[in-house]
Write an enzyme that holds these catalytic residues in place. Structure first.
Site, short mmCIF file in Angstrom:
data_model
loop_
_atom_site.label_atom_id
_atom_site.label_comp_id
_atom_site.label_asym_id
_atom_site.label_seq_id
_atom_site.Cartn_x
_atom_site.Cartn_y
_atom_site.Cartn_z
N HIS A 182 0.86 -1.19 0.00
CA HIS A 182 0.00 0.00 0.00
C HIS A 182 0.90 1.24 0.00
CE1 HIS A 182 -3.33 2.55 0.33
NE2 HIS A 182 -4.02 1.96 1.28
N HIS A 185 -2.57 6.84 -0.87
CA HIS A 185 -3.56 7.39 0.06
C HIS A 185 -3.01 8.02 1.33
CE1 HIS A 185 -6.55 4.37 -1.93
NE2 HIS A 185 -6.19 5.35 -2.73
N TYR A 187 -0.73 7.14 3.43
CA TYR A 187 -0.17 6.32 4.49
C TYR A 187 1.36 6.38 4.43
CZ TYR A 187 -5.02 4.96 4.87
OH TYR A 187 -6.39 5.01 5.02
N ARG A 234 0.33 -0.54 -5.01
CA ARG A 234 -0.75 0.38 -5.31
C ARG A 234 -0.27 1.82 -5.14
NH1 ARG A 234 -7.01 1.02 -3.08
NH2 ARG A 234 -7.92 0.84 -5.15
N GLY A 323 -14.37 -1.65 -6.25
CA GLY A 323 -14.50 -1.52 -4.81
C GLY A 323 -15.92 -1.69 -4.33
#
Length: 371
Positions: A182, A185, A187, A234, A323
């Site tokens: 990940h 977004h 993070y 991603r 999603g």
């Protein structure tokens, strides 16, 4: 009723490393805040993922690589024996249905709260900058402000890289076919990439090359542990969620993809536009990224069946992930193939958290609708 010939591209198999996927559709990683005590996936998680195993690739929800990595209530981990055992039940069930499953590994970084951190300490980040436009989720309270983070010391970074490596090894022990990093977004990995959240002056800050170093070190570590054919990533180049700020994303992400091509992870999964929002929130040349990478290119964000078919037919993408459509349509592949109506979201059903099957495994299949 069968799919039109023009739709066939969506339902054709595709090779992903050493495995063959049944179709070009993926279940996007979807945080649901449903983990049981100890952040262990429970029996309902087994049912939830098995219901959706007809997609070419299930990408299981974001899963923390360490206790420090947690940022939300009831999100699963892959750093304890109990968590590995819980996930093994999920992967066994998905495989029994003929499905393939990766898991998304994350460290939430500054998008966290001290209540989730060992010893109630401050969350960690590239720099001591609070994610003021972000919220974290607490069951019973909903979304709350994040805590003030502290900057990771340079000598701590190798330990975080190793947490990802260990979690990747644990994923294989748990029966996953691979992992997705990940790096989106806002993070921790994404926060290192962006100048709005990374104001470091060591080798992990400043230039594009330095800001990309953390991501590339993690990618190299997990590939060294489990093999490039089992590693995807991603990215969300222009999504502003979780206080993600980058004034000039094009050169940054072109550098990232150019360097990833050298490591050759099996796929890159790109969120186009504003996550869960407009796809054209700011200009960005995704095709320029696509040309820099020779592996499987997966796209996401608000895709309809028609958009997905067009993306694959045109060569803009090899796969498309879905999603919320797959939350409410566990048999989305069949519905697309048969041009069947889609379930409407249940307005009373929780998207995050909740008790029992409602909002999680209660959405009916076509067979149940037609019974």
């Amino acid at each position: 009723m069968t799919a039109n010939t023009s739709d066939d591209v969506l339902f054709q198999p595709i090779r992903l490393g050493n495995i063959t996927l049944a179709n070009r559709m993926a279940m996007a990683p979807l945080t649901r805040n449903r983990a049981a005590a100890g952040n262990v996936p429970g029996p309902l998680a087994v049912e939830y993922y098995t219901q959706r195993a007809s997609v070419g690739l299930v990408i299981a929800e974001a899963t923390q690589v360490s206790a420090q990595a947690q940022g939300y209530d009831a999100t699963p981990g892959l750093h304890t024996p109990e968590q590995i055992a819980g996930w093994k039940k999920v992967t066994d069930a998905v495989h029994a249905k003929g499905g393939k499953i990766f898991v998304q590994l994350w460290h939430t970084g500054r998008v966290s709260h001290s209540r989730f951190q060992p010893g109630q300490q401050a969350p960690v980040a590239p720099s001591a900058l609070k994610a003021t436009a972000a919220r974290t989720y607490v069951i019973g309270q909903g979304f709350v402000e994040t805590s003030e983070p502290r900057a990771l010391a340079t000598e701590e970074i190798a330990g975080v890289v190793n947490d990802f490596r260990t979690a990747a090894a644990n994923a294989i022990k748990a029966g996953f076919d691979g992992i997705e990093l990940h790096a989106a977004h806002g993070y921790l990995i994404d926060a290192f990439l962006r100048s709005g959240s990374n104001q470091r002056t060591d080798q992990y800050g400043g230039s594009i090359e330095n800001r990309a170093r953390f991501l590339l070190e993690i990618t190299a570590a997990v590939i060294g542990e489990i093999g490039a054919e089992r590693v995807g990533l991603r990215l969300s180049p222009v999504s502003p969620v979780n206080d993600s700020v980058e004034p000039d994303p094009q050169p940054l992400f072109e550098h990232v993809v150019r360097e990833l091509e050298k490591l050759h992870p099996v796929y890159i999964h790109v969120v186009e536009g504003h996550t869960g929002g407009p796809r054209d929130n700011r200009p960005f040349d995704y095709e320029a990224l696509r040309k820099l990478y020779s592996g499987v290119w997966m796209v996401n964000n608000g895709y309809t069946k028609e958009m997905a078919v067009e993306a694959i037919k045109s060569g803009r993408a090899d796969m498309v992930s879905f999603g919320r459509k797959i939350i409410v349509n566990p048999d989305l592949v069949r519905r697309f193939r048969e041009n069947a109506p889609l379930n409407a979201p249940d307005k009373a059903a929780p998207l995050y958290g909740g008790e029992g099957a409602f909002g999680y495994t209660h959405y009916p299949s076509l067979d149940e609708v037609n019974a």
